[in-house]
Design a protein around this motif. Sequence first.
Motif, PDB file in Angstrom:
ATOM      1  N   PHE A 165       0.836  -1.190   0.000  1.00 13.91           N
ATOM      2  CA  PHE A 165       0.000   0.000   0.000  1.00 13.91           C
ATOM      3  C   PHE A 165       0.873   1.242   0.000  1.00 13.91           C
ATOM      4  CE2 PHE A 165      -4.228  -1.586   1.367  1.00 13.91           C
ATOM      5  CZ  PHE A 165      -3.893  -2.907   1.448  1.00 13.91           C
ATOM      6  N   PHE A 166       0.556   2.179  -0.847  1.00 13.62           N
ATOM      7  CA  PHE A 166       1.365   3.380  -0.896  1.00 13.62           C
ATOM      8  C   PHE A 166       0.553   4.675  -0.890  1.00 13.62           C
ATOM      9  CE2 PHE A 166       5.248   1.213  -1.420  1.00 13.62           C
ATOM     10  CZ  PHE A 166       4.922   0.061  -2.087  1.00 13.62           C
ATOM     11  N   GLY A 167      -0.751   4.580  -1.003  1.00 15.03           N
ATOM     12  CA  GLY A 167      -1.559   5.786  -0.958  1.00 15.03           C
ATOM     13  C   GLY A 167      -1.574   6.560  -2.252  1.00 15.03           C
ATOM     14  N   ALA A 168      -2.433   7.572  -2.299  1.00 12.21           N
ATOM     15  CA  ALA A 168      -2.568   8.378  -3.503  1.00 12.21           C
ATOM     16  C   ALA A 168      -1.349   9.263  -3.667  1.00 12.21           C
ATOM     17  CB  ALA A 168      -3.820   9.242  -3.408  1.00 12.21           C
ATOM     18  N   VAL A 169      -0.809   9.306  -4.880  1.00 11.25           N
ATOM     19  CA  VAL A 169       0.325  10.163  -5.187  1.00 11.25           C
ATOM     20  C   VAL A 169       0.101  10.772  -6.548  1.00 11.25           C
ATOM     21  CG1 VAL A 169       2.000   8.856  -3.844  1.00 11.25           C
ATOM     22  CG2 VAL A 169       1.590   8.238  -6.218  1.00 11.25           C
ATOM     23  N   PHE A 170       0.871  11.830  -6.854  1.00  7.70           N
ATOM     24  CA  PHE A 170       0.816  12.442  -8.167  1.00  7.70           C
ATOM     25  C   PHE A 170       2.063  12.033  -8.918  1.00  7.70           C
ATOM     26  CE2 PHE A 170      -1.759  15.031  -5.406  1.00  7.70           C
ATOM     27  CZ  PHE A 170      -2.924  15.151  -6.149  1.00  7.70           C
ATOM     28  N   LEU A 171       1.902  11.300 -10.033  1.00 14.40           N
ATOM     29  CA  LEU A 171       3.028  10.739 -10.756  1.00 14.40           C
ATOM     30  C   LEU A 171       3.533  11.692 -11.811  1.00 14.40           C
ATOM     31  CD1 LEU A 171       1.623   7.158 -11.215  1.00 14.40           C
ATOM     32  CD2 LEU A 171       3.159   8.002  -9.452  1.00 14.40           C
ATOM     33  N   LEU A 172       4.849  11.785 -11.946  1.00 14.15           N
ATOM     34  CA  LEU A 172       5.455  12.612 -12.970  1.00 14.15           C
ATOM     35  C   LEU A 172       5.759  11.738 -14.165  1.00 14.15           C
ATOM     36  CD1 LEU A 172       7.899  14.692 -10.768  1.00 14.15           C
ATOM     37  CD2 LEU A 172       5.614  15.301 -11.537  1.00 14.15           C
ATOM     38  N   GLY A 173       5.316  12.134 -15.337  1.00 19.54           N
ATOM     39  CA  GLY A 173       5.426  11.293 -16.512  1.00 19.54           C
ATOM     40  C   GLY A 173       6.802  11.327 -17.132  1.00 19.54           C
ATOM     41  N   ASP A 207      -8.395  -9.014  -5.267  1.00 19.57           N
ATOM     42  CA  ASP A 207      -7.672  -9.146  -4.009  1.00 19.57           C
ATOM     43  C   ASP A 207      -8.619  -9.171  -2.813  1.00 19.57           C
ATOM     44  OD1 ASP A 207      -5.252  -9.207  -5.302  1.00 19.57           O
ATOM     45  OD2 ASP A 207      -4.857  -7.079  -5.063  1.00 19.57           O
ATOM     46  N   VAL A 208      -9.600  -8.290  -2.820  1.00 22.33           N
ATOM     47  CA  VAL A 208     -10.571  -8.264  -1.731  1.00 22.33           C
ATOM     48  C   VAL A 208     -11.354  -9.570  -1.703  1.00 22.33           C
ATOM     49  CG1 VAL A 208     -12.648  -7.141  -0.851  1.00 22.33           C
ATOM     50  CG2 VAL A 208     -10.739  -5.755  -1.681  1.00 22.33           C
ATOM     51  N   LYS A 263     -13.509  -5.108   6.970  1.00 20.18           N
ATOM     52  CA  LYS A 263     -12.577  -5.900   7.772  1.00 20.18           C
ATOM     53  C   LYS A 263     -11.389  -6.355   6.929  1.00 20.18           C
ATOM     54  CE  LYS A 263     -16.191  -7.642  10.849  1.00 20.18           C
ATOM     55  NZ  LYS A 263     -16.985  -8.840  11.260  1.00 20.18           N
ATOM     56  N   VAL A 264     -11.640  -6.694   5.671  1.00 26.27           N
ATOM     57  CA  VAL A 264     -10.564  -7.095   4.773  1.00 26.27           C
ATOM     58  C   VAL A 264      -9.570  -5.954   4.588  1.00 26.27           C
ATOM     59  CG1 VAL A 264     -10.013  -7.598   2.357  1.00 26.27           C
ATOM     60  CG2 VAL A 264     -11.802  -8.887   3.528  1.00 26.27           C
ATOM     61  N   LYS A 265     -10.083  -4.754   4.402  1.00 29.83           N
ATOM     62  CA  LYS A 265      -9.206  -3.598   4.213  1.00 29.83           C
ATOM     63  C   LYS A 265      -8.352  -3.362   5.453  1.00 29.83           C
ATOM     64  CE  LYS A 265     -12.466  -1.441   1.017  1.00 29.83           C
ATOM     65  NZ  LYS A 265     -13.467  -0.356   0.822  1.00 29.83           N
ATOM     66  N   ASP A 266      -8.928  -3.586   6.630  1.00 36.51           N
ATOM     67  CA  ASP A 266      -8.155  -3.448   7.861  1.00 36.51           C
ATOM     68  C   ASP A 266      -7.041  -4.488   7.911  1.00 36.51           C
ATOM     69  OD1 ASP A 266      -9.690  -1.347   8.732  1.00 36.51           O
ATOM     70  OD2 ASP A 266     -10.999  -2.580   9.997  1.00 36.51           O
ATOM     71  N   ARG A 267      -7.339  -5.703   7.496  1.00 36.36           N
ATOM     72  CA  ARG A 267      -6.330  -6.763   7.507  1.00 36.36           C
ATOM     73  C   ARG A 267      -5.208  -6.458   6.534  1.00 36.36           C
ATOM     74  NH1 ARG A 267      -8.962 -12.298   6.223  1.00 36.36           N
ATOM     75  NH2 ARG A 267      -6.797 -12.950   6.459  1.00 36.36           N
ATOM     76  N   SER A 311      -0.313   3.654  -6.299  1.00 31.00           N
ATOM     77  CA  SER A 311      -1.703   4.095  -6.071  1.00 31.00           C
ATOM     78  C   SER A 311      -2.581   2.962  -5.544  1.00 31.00           C
ATOM     79  CB  SER A 311      -2.306   4.631  -7.377  1.00 31.00           C
ATOM     80  OG  SER A 311      -2.340   3.627  -8.375  1.00 31.00           O
ATOM     81  N   TYR A 312      -1.948   1.845  -5.153  1.00 32.21           N
ATOM     82  CA  TYR A 312      -2.724   0.672  -4.745  1.00 32.21           C
ATOM     83  C   TYR A 312      -3.648   0.958  -3.564  1.00 32.21           C
ATOM     84  CZ  TYR A 312      -3.924  -4.092  -3.575  1.00 32.21           C
ATOM     85  OH  TYR A 312      -4.621  -5.239  -3.317  1.00 32.21           O
ATOM     86  N   ASP A 313      -3.112   1.586  -2.542  1.00 30.37           N
ATOM     87  CA  ASP A 313      -3.914   1.843  -1.344  1.00 30.37           C
ATOM     88  C   ASP A 313      -5.134   2.695  -1.662  1.00 30.37           C
ATOM     89  OD1 ASP A 313      -4.546   1.742   1.379  1.00 30.37           O
ATOM     90  OD2 ASP A 313      -3.573   3.667   1.738  1.00 30.37           O
ATOM     91  N   ALA A 314      -4.921   3.734  -2.474  1.00 29.39           N
ATOM     92  CA  ALA A 314      -6.029   4.624  -2.830  1.00 29.39           C
ATOM     93  C   ALA A 314      -7.119   3.882  -3.583  1.00 29.39           C
ATOM     94  CB  ALA A 314      -5.511   5.791  -3.667  1.00 29.39           C
ATOM     95  N   ASN A 315      -6.734   2.895  -4.357  1.00 35.06           N
ATOM     96  CA  ASN A 315      -7.712   2.149  -5.139  1.00 35.06           C
ATOM     97  C   ASN A 315      -8.367   1.023  -4.347  1.00 35.06           C
ATOM     98  OD1 ASN A 315      -7.712   3.389  -7.805  1.00 35.06           O
ATOM     99  ND2 ASN A 315      -5.600   2.727  -7.944  1.00 35.06           N
ATOM    100  N   ILE A 316      -7.608   0.401  -3.456  1.00 32.61           N
ATOM    101  CA  ILE A 316      -8.185  -0.719  -2.706  1.00 32.61           C
ATOM    102  C   ILE A 316      -9.269  -0.228  -1.748  1.00 32.61           C
ATOM    103  CG2 ILE A 316      -6.707  -0.842  -0.663  1.00 32.61           C
ATOM    104  CD1 ILE A 316      -7.584  -3.834  -2.890  1.00 32.61           C
TER     105      ILE A 316
END
Length: 492
Positions: free
Chosen positions: A9-17, A300-301, A391-395, A428-433
Amino acid sequence: MVRRIFKLFFGAVFLLGGFFCLSAQETAVSSLFHYTLENGLELFVMENDSAPLAYIEIAVKAGAVTQTPENAGLFHLYEHMMFKGNEKYPNQKEAYSALNKMGVSDWNGTTSIDRVNYFFTVPAALLKDGLEYWSYAVRTPLLDKQELENEKAVVLSEIEGGLSEPGRIFGAGVFKEMFPSCPWKTDTSGSPQIIKNAAVEDLKKIQEEYYVPANTALFVGGAVEHNEVYSLVNEIYGSWQNGKNAIIREKIETSPKNLFKTTKKLVFPDPRSSKNIGRLVFYLRGPDAQTEPEDTYAADVWSYLLANPAGSFVSEAVGNGDFNIPDADYIGGGYSTMRATGLISFSAAFMNDEKLSVTERAELILDYWKNQAVKDAFKNGTGYDESDIAKVKDRLEDSRIYSMETASGFLKGLSSEWASAGTDYALSYDANIVKVTRKDVTNFVEKYIKDKNGLAVLFVNPGYYEEHKKEFEKSGWQELNSENARWWKESK
């Protein structure tokens, strides 16, 4: 296939192309930083000063999935040649001596479906030496003809040793059936004949096409400072060029997803199996990260929902006396995110008794997976409600926190995600999950599981199989064995 224990998990970020990110991109994990050099080489740095050590890994998007029927196995052979000498260390002895001088006790290279990677841990004070070591190894391998002949013998012995190993027979047979038009894209060992015929020119072609900065990432973590790491990496790797033959951002073509008009059934006489226990696995094609990344989050969920002992998938199966599944540890399922070879799996082990034959019990369980278990995914109170998803997201979040205890453990997982799904996906996995809803999960089941036919494999004891061979044949179970499991035996 073994399902990942956790996702990163890395959270939402702004990617530079593009290839021109020369300043650090700080992620939602405060200790993780991302850079992209002008040549396309990516750098991930995780600061963790819990020990005076630095983990260094270099990974290349050049696994089995990039293979052709003409070079299957050569990526693994090439991996072996990385320790046989280079521009700075002219032979294996000196290359190993350099490792010893840096105090490296644990080093390795691996070839998987989506990636080749090399890694070790050095004292943090020797960070520059460690970065230079992998630069010489990856960029300037000698690829000596005699060393190649020696290493071919080593790789061939590995292949030979695996020909009778039950796990490898099973794996080869599954991939051959699930990817019939390109089974070599899942076979890291490859064909013995291709290894025997390998020439230095073949390996140089792999180097020119895949071992280029735009296909490569460095993962550095431990008692390091991200700006210093970037400065060193830019100094050491900045002059590395992609070259005119480089294959970058390659679109991988694999077999179509809906291959089976009816479920194909294989029986595998496995010497590891007891006469008292049978095991059934069922495979379907799942989403691929390169083409359907948005579906992988729900997958994944769904995998975690499936594992809930209180959910209907487990509790109904264990409670069914005809299935004779001992307890919740003996049934499961999951999904593995892969670049172009994603698979969904179900598995169960059951006790044999006189009430039902092995084939009858396997058919009942298979019918449950394909019908009742699918219907339950659309019902309230069966383990698929929003509260269950929360609960899955917490795990998953707990798994992320646990993975960060060591920089090496965290970065090894990140390296795998980077190779299979790319930087944008990983970051961006965390932001999407956290956006996954019950509807997303049911849409996943509808799209990839409901009314889909796949591959069933039934593991039985060889003695039991011989005693009941006619029964298996009559029920439509075809034998999987060492002679028919491997794609290259049929292509001779």
